[in-house]
Scaffold this active site. Structure first.
Site: not given
Length: 302
Positions: A54, A145
């Site tokens: 994003d 992540y």
């Protein structure tokens, strides 16, 4: 027309990008890489990425692939030098990084911003010709992540970590996160896409401090739905601050409702750390399995 599949390993600072995916009139990572490829090869082409990040999300190690026509390959082959696949791939890395840094410098100068010569906010680390069965998105076994949070803020870390004023209880957050591990429907932690499943296998969710005291949330799964990592972290931060009990994330999970969805942590604290792939002999098999389970959902965009 025959093609060669090229794997690109790269990283980027997502601060000034509107995410990975190309969007008209907006600066994106995909847009920059495809523009550089077009300049180098004089041919338009489309990349496929392991996980679409994003706006504002960073990547320490991202992977994408692109199919090069024979004509494009010839144009990218070093003149008067070695023409092996390895030599050409190495030359492609140098040419793409030169173009990317040039575009970055030109953009910075146009905005009266500092930009050291040769630097850029996206960098190609490596290129390699791979078997056509390799798919950067569907051949992946998992993505990892890291979300960084500082409750002792320092200015040099302002771009890649969230600043909070109050101390956080990592023990409470780890207790809460442990209840989410395994295969579940993570609807309460996802922004679902039409026709896509929200079932994922969460392998790792823990918070630990590094040597400088920065709190790092390590999150690993087979794939992630839209905003899933940031929602997981958002829920745990409420637990760590004492605003919610340790069973709060488990309640969101069991409710499986968007009405009581988890809060989403800011994008700039999130970094894609790596993508895992099986042995090359299993690339095609893994891609078929992933497509069968998730034919329209994202490959993982945090």
């Amino acid at each position: 027309m025959s093609t060669r599949r090229l794997r690109l390993d790269l990283g980027y600072d997502g601060t000034d990008f509107r995410g990975w995916a190309a969007q008209p009139g907006l600066r994106t990572v995909q847009g920059e890489i495809e523009a550089a490829l077009a300049m180098a090869s004089r041919e338009e082409m489309t990349t496929t990425v392991a996980g679409r990040t994003d706006a504002g999300v960073h990547a320490r190690h991202q992977v994408c692939h692109v199919d090069l026509s024979d004509e494009a390959w010839v144009r990218l082959t070093p003149r008067g030098g070695e023409s092996s696949q390895v030599a050409t791939a190495s030359s492609i890395v140098r040419r793409l990084n030169k173009i990317l840094s040039g575009r970055y410098g030109e953009r910075a100068r146009g905005r009266d911003l500092p930009a050291a010569r040769g630097t850029c906010d996206v960098r190609i680390y490596e290129a390699a010709v791979v078997d056509p069965s390799f798919d950067a998105r569907f051949s992946a076994l998992g993505r990892s992540y890291a979300y960084r949070v500082s409750d002792r803020p320092e200015p040099l870390g302002r771009w890649d970590r969230l600043w909070v004023e109050d101390p956080l209880d990592e023990a409470a957050m780890n207790e809460a996160g442990a209840a989410l591990l395994g295969e579940h429907d993570f609807l309460g932690f996802c922004r679902p896409r039409e026709g896509a499943t929200t079932i994922r296998t969460l392998r790792t969710l823990r918070a630990e401090r590094d040597s400088e005291g920065t709190l790092i949330f390590s999150v690993e799964a087979d794939a992630f739905c839209h905003s899933m990592v940031r929602s997981l972290v958002g829920a745990l931060l409420l637990v760590g601050s004492g605003a919610r009990d340790t069973d709060y994330p488990a309640q969101i999970l069991s409710a499986r409702s968007r009405a009581d969805a988890a809060p989403i942590a800011p994008a700039h604290g999130l970094t894609l750390e790596g993508v895992d792939y099986p042995d090359p002999s299993q690339w095609g098999v893994r891609a078929q399995q992933a497509r069968a389970r998730r034919d329209t959902c994202c490959g993982g965009n945090g």
